[in-house]
Design a protein around this motif. Sequence first.
Motif: not given
Length: 540
Positions: A38, A40, A42, A80, A83
Amino acid sequence: MNHFAILLQLIILMALSGCTYLYEAGKQANYSAQLKNEPKLRIQKHLIDTGKFFVYGKIQGDAANSAKPMGVVALSDKFQQNEIVDINNFSRIDSYYGLTLPEETYRLLVVTDLDGNGFFDETEVIGSRDLTLNEKETPGKVLGGFDLEAGAPGTYSVAPFRIEAPATSGLSDSLFYPKGTIRSLDDPIFSPQMATLGMYDPAAFLEVAPMMFYALEEDVGHKIPVIFVHGIDGSPRNFAEIVERLDRRHYRPWFFYYPSGSDLSQLSELFHNIFLSGNVIPLNGIPTVIVAHSMGGLIVRDALNRFSGAKEGALVQRIITIASPLGGHPDARIGEYAPLVLPAWRDMNPDSTFIRHLYRKPLPKNTAYHLFYAYGNSSALKLGENSDGVVPMSSQLTQPAQNEATRQHGFNDSHTGILMNKEAIDRLLSIIAEVKPLYSQQLQEELDKGGFNVDLGESFSPMEKHFIRHYGHFLAALASGKVAPGDPFQEHFVQAFRGEVLPNAPAETAWIKFSSMAPGGDTGKSRNSLSEKEQLPTKR
């Protein structure tokens, strides 16, 4: 060295490191798996081997916006929409923020909890600025001076988001520093657990401690800064016994508290920008002392290669490095083969570019450098050459460092024990004491008396209260003629007090108000209620 020897030494090193290393190596592997499943940003910023940028700047605008909790949020749409990659929760108007971000394009938002519900959302955005980070434009991965303008809410088009606004009411406010800068050394932020977090997960460390500059008290400008720089897996607490004995009337301790697993070139640029350049802290040639332990000595030495000597910067008169691996650490060569390699450890390899270029420029002309080394090794298992139990003597006393040292000081103690060694502390404090106060003895005696701890009421601004509470005796001595002005600012103060010119500084307006206080006024303490030694001159 053959592969079997390397493997054997790695096994020994990891065994000595204990469970923490293995746990952190597993955590990094988990981050990698999460990023694959997934993606990301972050998550990506927590990968130790992924280059990250440190971005900082000031928040400018109407100070009224600081009445509510405020933050700076970095949003990205790469994986996304909206985010949240990083957030700084210690923000306020006319102060600094800091963010840690991977290479990408972002939208930085200034947010404030207008409705007081404990959350930031898209209706509470009061500032916005786009940001693109890449190594071509920012090769050192430090972007400073990226200021943000805070205005009125409701003027920014932002997709919905909701972020908890952490309570910061327990943190000390400051007139001069970012919120949360003033701490005590027993604050949890300086705990061993936080220090270790900074070694293995710099991004997580910086989410809690984003600014890297800390102090123990509100800034008082006539005191000489003593900047303490810890080593790997260290914190400001390492210097507790030294700070306890420091003459706090004349010296103000500051701390560079950084994630110690990070890239050393990036850390040295940050240290230079914050403490030496004058761009963040305008010292304007104030004499400064730097005390660095272990790896901190490498950061400071490299930062001085960047130092231009600009008049608004620091005047570094003394540097003291303590048990520093000034020639790198030989074990870092082996560490290149470990399952988890810290950027800092890679830079400490004696063959690294960082170490090879460490002495590329001489120290500033008027800087005296004192090299403290330790040679006490109480370890039951002694590996390799003579050392202090951590750093080999050959690295502490590498020839380029000896060549530029004003004096060398050796102590029979361990790598960390030297920081609590009475003889070493005595010697260190005597070197600091060579850097004399800024003013004449007569002026300094009045400054040493401090100010008046009285209730000043609402008619005094926060800055005016600061001058009365910290400089009251000095201002009284200037106004009465007990001491002569020592610079043009003090001359203007005397003229303003006498009514010869209009007051144009908080010290002047504060003293005119304070000296005119009548019995029963809003301060609750008149001139008549002060002790005989505190009697104030009346404005003429």
